[in-house]
Design a protein around this motif. Structure first.
Motif, PDB file in Angstrom:
ATOM      1  N   ALA A 163     -24.830 -48.127  38.455  1.00 57.27           N
ATOM      2  CA  ALA A 163     -24.507 -46.778  38.112  1.00 57.27           C
ATOM      3  C   ALA A 163     -23.678 -45.701  38.743  1.00 57.27           C
ATOM      4  O   ALA A 163     -23.049 -44.694  38.494  1.00 57.27           O
ATOM      5  N   ALA A 164     -23.760 -46.221  40.202  1.00 53.98           N
ATOM      6  CA  ALA A 164     -22.869 -45.339  40.979  1.00 53.98           C
ATOM      7  C   ALA A 164     -21.378 -45.522  40.911  1.00 53.98           C
ATOM      8  O   ALA A 164     -20.530 -44.775  41.370  1.00 53.98           O
ATOM      9  N   LEU A 165     -21.103 -46.665  40.162  1.00 52.90           N
ATOM     10  CA  LEU A 165     -19.323 -46.767  39.895  1.00 52.90           C
ATOM     11  C   LEU A 165     -18.885 -45.595  39.076  1.00 52.90           C
ATOM     12  O   LEU A 165     -17.745 -45.620  38.947  1.00 52.90           O
ATOM     13  N   ASP A 166     -19.800 -44.902  38.542  1.00 49.18           N
ATOM     14  CA  ASP A 166     -18.953 -43.691  37.806  1.00 49.18           C
ATOM     15  C   ASP A 166     -18.348 -42.707  38.702  1.00 49.18           C
ATOM     16  O   ASP A 166     -17.523 -41.841  38.127  1.00 49.18           O
ATOM     17  N   GLY A 167     -18.950 -42.976  39.808  1.00 47.58           N
ATOM     18  CA  GLY A 167     -18.134 -42.068  40.908  1.00 47.58           C
ATOM     19  C   GLY A 167     -16.484 -42.206  40.747  1.00 47.58           C
ATOM     20  O   GLY A 167     -15.698 -41.460  41.569  1.00 47.58           O
ATOM     21  N   LEU A 168     -16.189 -43.522  40.298  1.00 50.54           N
ATOM     22  CA  LEU A 168     -14.556 -43.708  40.328  1.00 50.54           C
ATOM     23  C   LEU A 168     -13.872 -42.754  39.479  1.00 50.54           C
ATOM     24  O   LEU A 168     -12.542 -42.811  39.723  1.00 50.54           O
ATOM     25  N   THR A 169     -14.384 -41.887  38.534  1.00 47.33           N
ATOM     26  CA  THR A 169     -13.767 -41.102  37.872  1.00 47.33           C
ATOM     27  C   THR A 169     -12.968 -39.967  38.614  1.00 47.33           C
ATOM     28  O   THR A 169     -12.002 -39.604  38.218  1.00 47.33           O
ATOM     29  N   ALA A 170     -13.433 -39.950  39.992  1.00 51.35           N
ATOM     30  CA  ALA A 170     -12.887 -38.715  40.620  1.00 51.35           C
ATOM     31  C   ALA A 170     -11.645 -39.230  41.347  1.00 51.35           C
ATOM     32  O   ALA A 170     -10.612 -38.670  41.601  1.00 51.35           O
ATOM     33  N   LEU A 171     -11.441 -40.614  41.412  1.00 49.61           N
ATOM     34  CA  LEU A 171     -10.349 -41.396  41.991  1.00 49.61           C
ATOM     35  C   LEU A 171      -9.491 -41.783  41.019  1.00 49.61           C
ATOM     36  O   LEU A 171      -8.266 -42.062  41.158  1.00 49.61           O
ATOM     37  N   VAL A 172     -10.000 -42.312  39.605  1.00 47.63           N
ATOM     38  CA  VAL A 172      -9.123 -42.553  38.810  1.00 47.63           C
ATOM     39  C   VAL A 172      -9.465 -41.871  37.229  1.00 47.63           C
ATOM     40  O   VAL A 172     -10.299 -42.245  36.566  1.00 47.63           O
ATOM     41  N   PRO A 173      -8.561 -40.611  37.137  1.00 53.39           N
ATOM     42  CA  PRO A 173      -8.929 -39.793  36.027  1.00 53.39           C
ATOM     43  C   PRO A 173      -8.707 -40.327  34.766  1.00 53.39           C
ATOM     44  O   PRO A 173      -9.797 -39.916  33.723  1.00 53.39           O
ATOM     45  N   GLU A 174      -8.296 -41.207  34.757  1.00 48.66           N
ATOM     46  CA  GLU A 174      -8.236 -42.110  33.201  1.00 48.66           C
ATOM     47  C   GLU A 174      -9.555 -42.507  32.890  1.00 48.66           C
ATOM     48  O   GLU A 174      -9.941 -42.700  31.658  1.00 48.66           O
ATOM     49  N   SER A 176     -12.047 -40.922  33.029  1.00 47.78           N
ATOM     50  CA  SER A 176     -12.904 -39.723  32.399  1.00 47.78           C
ATOM     51  C   SER A 176     -12.817 -39.492  31.054  1.00 47.78           C
ATOM     52  O   SER A 176     -13.693 -38.870  30.599  1.00 47.78           O
ATOM     53  N   THR A 177     -11.977 -40.278  30.274  1.00 53.05           N
ATOM     54  CA  THR A 177     -12.075 -40.127  28.826  1.00 53.05           C
ATOM     55  C   THR A 177     -11.956 -41.452  28.222  1.00 53.05           C
ATOM     56  O   THR A 177     -11.506 -42.411  28.874  1.00 53.05           O
ATOM     57  N   GLY A 178     -12.175 -41.355  26.910  1.00 51.28           N
ATOM     58  CA  GLY A 178     -12.021 -42.633  26.157  1.00 51.28           C
ATOM     59  C   GLY A 178     -13.025 -43.657  26.589  1.00 51.28           C
ATOM     60  O   GLY A 178     -13.916 -43.275  27.285  1.00 51.28           O
ATOM     61  N   GLY A 179     -12.584 -44.967  26.234  1.00 49.50           N
ATOM     62  CA  GLY A 179     -13.400 -46.035  26.643  1.00 49.50           C
ATOM     63  C   GLY A 179     -14.064 -46.838  25.440  1.00 49.50           C
ATOM     64  O   GLY A 179     -13.601 -46.568  24.316  1.00 49.50           O
ATOM     65  N   PRO A 180     -14.999 -47.741  25.511  1.00 48.73           N
ATOM     66  CA  PRO A 180     -15.351 -48.001  26.853  1.00 48.73           C
ATOM     67  C   PRO A 180     -14.470 -48.645  27.913  1.00 48.73           C
ATOM     68  O   PRO A 180     -13.700 -49.645  27.645  1.00 48.73           O
ATOM     69  N   ILE A 183     -16.050 -51.652  34.453  1.00 53.97           N
ATOM     70  CA  ILE A 183     -15.860 -51.690  35.759  1.00 53.97           C
ATOM     71  C   ILE A 183     -16.734 -52.840  36.312  1.00 53.97           C
ATOM     72  O   ILE A 183     -18.074 -53.120  36.237  1.00 53.97           O
ATOM     73  N   VAL A 184     -16.149 -54.172  36.930  1.00 50.79           N
ATOM     74  CA  VAL A 184     -16.885 -55.015  37.706  1.00 50.79           C
ATOM     75  C   VAL A 184     -16.576 -54.952  39.243  1.00 50.79           C
ATOM     76  O   VAL A 184     -15.497 -54.987  39.503  1.00 50.79           O
ATOM     77  N   GLU A 185     -17.626 -54.758  40.018  1.00 50.62           N
ATOM     78  CA  GLU A 185     -17.299 -54.909  41.435  1.00 50.62           C
ATOM     79  C   GLU A 185     -18.152 -56.215  42.033  1.00 50.62           C
ATOM     80  O   GLU A 185     -19.461 -56.418  41.863  1.00 50.62           O
ATOM     81  N   ILE A 186     -17.434 -57.244  42.448  1.00 50.50           N
ATOM     82  CA  ILE A 186     -17.867 -58.524  42.920  1.00 50.50           C
ATOM     83  C   ILE A 186     -17.994 -58.353  44.439  1.00 50.50           C
ATOM     84  O   ILE A 186     -16.923 -57.995  45.317  1.00 50.50           O
ATOM     85  N   GLU A 187     -19.174 -58.494  44.947  1.00 51.19           N
ATOM     86  CA  GLU A 187     -19.519 -58.386  46.360  1.00 51.19           C
ATOM     87  C   GLU A 187     -19.891 -59.997  46.899  1.00 51.19           C
ATOM     88  O   GLU A 187     -19.799 -60.742  46.092  1.00 51.19           O
ATOM     89  N   ARG A 188     -20.076 -60.021  48.011  1.00 47.41           N
ATOM     90  CA  ARG A 188     -20.415 -61.197  48.917  1.00 47.41           C
ATOM     91  C   ARG A 188     -21.679 -62.125  48.042  1.00 47.41           C
ATOM     92  O   ARG A 188     -21.470 -63.257  47.828  1.00 47.41           O
ATOM     93  N   ASP A 189     -22.789 -61.365  47.771  1.00 44.78           N
ATOM     94  CA  ASP A 189     -23.833 -61.834  47.132  1.00 44.78           C
ATOM     95  C   ASP A 189     -24.437 -61.041  45.952  1.00 44.78           C
ATOM     96  O   ASP A 189     -25.453 -61.276  45.623  1.00 44.78           O
ATOM     97  N   ASN A 190     -23.734 -60.552  45.408  1.00 43.71           N
ATOM     98  CA  ASN A 190     -24.005 -59.518  44.235  1.00 43.71           C
ATOM     99  C   ASN A 190     -22.973 -59.037  43.410  1.00 43.71           C
ATOM    100  O   ASN A 190     -21.714 -59.000  44.077  1.00 43.71           O
ATOM    101  N   THR A 191     -23.055 -58.895  42.061  1.00 43.60           N
ATOM    102  CA  THR A 191     -21.920 -58.505  41.244  1.00 43.60           C
ATOM    103  C   THR A 191     -22.558 -57.039  40.478  1.00 43.60           C
ATOM    104  O   THR A 191     -23.815 -57.230  39.951  1.00 43.60           O
ATOM    105  N   GLU A 192     -21.806 -56.014  40.521  1.00 44.46           N
ATOM    106  CA  GLU A 192     -22.157 -54.930  39.771  1.00 44.46           C
ATOM    107  C   GLU A 192     -21.361 -54.672  38.596  1.00 44.46           C
ATOM    108  O   GLU A 192     -20.248 -54.718  38.620  1.00 44.46           O
ATOM    109  N   VAL A 193     -21.887 -54.277  37.477  1.00 40.25           N
ATOM    110  CA  VAL A 193     -21.313 -54.217  36.249  1.00 40.25           C
ATOM    111  C   VAL A 193     -21.732 -52.663  35.617  1.00 40.25           C
ATOM    112  O   VAL A 193     -22.643 -52.649  35.376  1.00 40.25           O
ATOM    113  N   CYS A 194     -20.482 -52.140  35.370  1.00 42.86           N
ATOM    114  CA  CYS A 194     -20.781 -50.707  34.686  1.00 42.86           C
ATOM    115  C   CYS A 194     -19.903 -50.506  33.628  1.00 42.86           C
ATOM    116  O   CYS A 194     -18.641 -50.773  33.702  1.00 42.86           O
ATOM    117  N   VAL A 195     -20.280 -49.847  32.592  1.00 44.15           N
ATOM    118  CA  VAL A 195     -19.670 -49.281  31.352  1.00 44.15           C
ATOM    119  C   VAL A 195     -19.440 -47.922  31.453  1.00 44.15           C
ATOM    120  O   VAL A 195     -20.635 -47.245  31.460  1.00 44.15           O
TER     121      VAL A 195
END
Length: 206
Positions: A163-174, A176-180, A183-195
């Motif tokens: 859920a923290a990945l919605d902070g990317l809207t501050a860096l990627v203004p696109e 902030s609108t539309g969608g869905p 966003i997929v963040e692949i880490e060493r031993d975990n994967t985060e998925v956010c819509v």
């Protein structure tokens, strides 16, 4: 249920340095070329804490201007994060905080009396309001705060998992609108998925 319920702040957590915000996970981040140390046979737990505190202080010293607020991530696997639809009347009367624990009681694997509940509005109409709800065991939050205190970190908030990945809207203004937007963040031993839809997190999974 004796649960603590507070709406989350608008700034959800990932680095948004232009807004004076820094996100930090003291268990995972690295200073360029220098991963934070783990406990080993050569280092005692106290020595590891001291080394991590020094590493975080070095990270802060590299940021100019310094951040005026810090958000520290909480592992999504230690929480329950889910979208819910609630009666719009509850929102209009300011009763979401009262209704949410009862709605979550049968959905989360935690005792609600020992759980901190939080939420973020997604959307709504005259009949229902959609929220992203989070439930975290109170003991885990307390342990995290104590860990951060030892590291010299005083966070403004603790966004949870994907859920923290919605902070990317501050860096990627696109985002902030539309969608869905997926966003997929692949880490060493975990994967985060956010819509994200219109800048709001509508699905999060760790």
């Amino acid at each position: 249920p004796d649960a603590v319920v507070e709406p989350v702040p608008a700034a959800p957590g990932l680095p948004a340095h232009a807004a004076g915000t820094l996100a930090l996970d003291p268990e995972e981040p690295t200073i360029p070329g220098s991963p934070l140390p783990d406990a080993t046979d050569e280092a005692s737990p106290k020595e590891v804490i001291d080394m991590r505190r020094e590493a975080i202080a070095e990270l802060f010293a590299m940021i100019r201007p310094p951040p005026d607020q810090i958000f520290v991530g909480l592992d999504g696997k230690e929480a329950s994060v889910r979208p819910l639809e609630l009666p719009a009347g509850a929102a209009k009367k300011g009763r979401l905080a009262d209704v949410l624990p009862f709605e979550l009681d049968d959905l989360v694997p935690f005792d609600m009396e020992d759980t901190i509940v939080d939420y973020q509005p997604i959307s709504g109409n005259d009949e229902v309001v959609r929220v992203m709800a989070t439930a975290v065991p109170r003991a885990r939050v307390a342990a995290r705060i104590e860990e951060l205190r030892r590291l010299g970190v005083d966070p403004r908030g603790m966004p949870v998992g994907a859920a923290a990945l919605d902070g990317l809207t501050a860096l990627v203004p696109e985002l902030s609108t539309g969608g869905p937007h997926l966003i997929v963040e692949i880490e060493r031993d975990n994967t985060e998925v956010c819509v994200l839809e219109d800048g709001a997190c509508t699905f999060a999974r760790s």
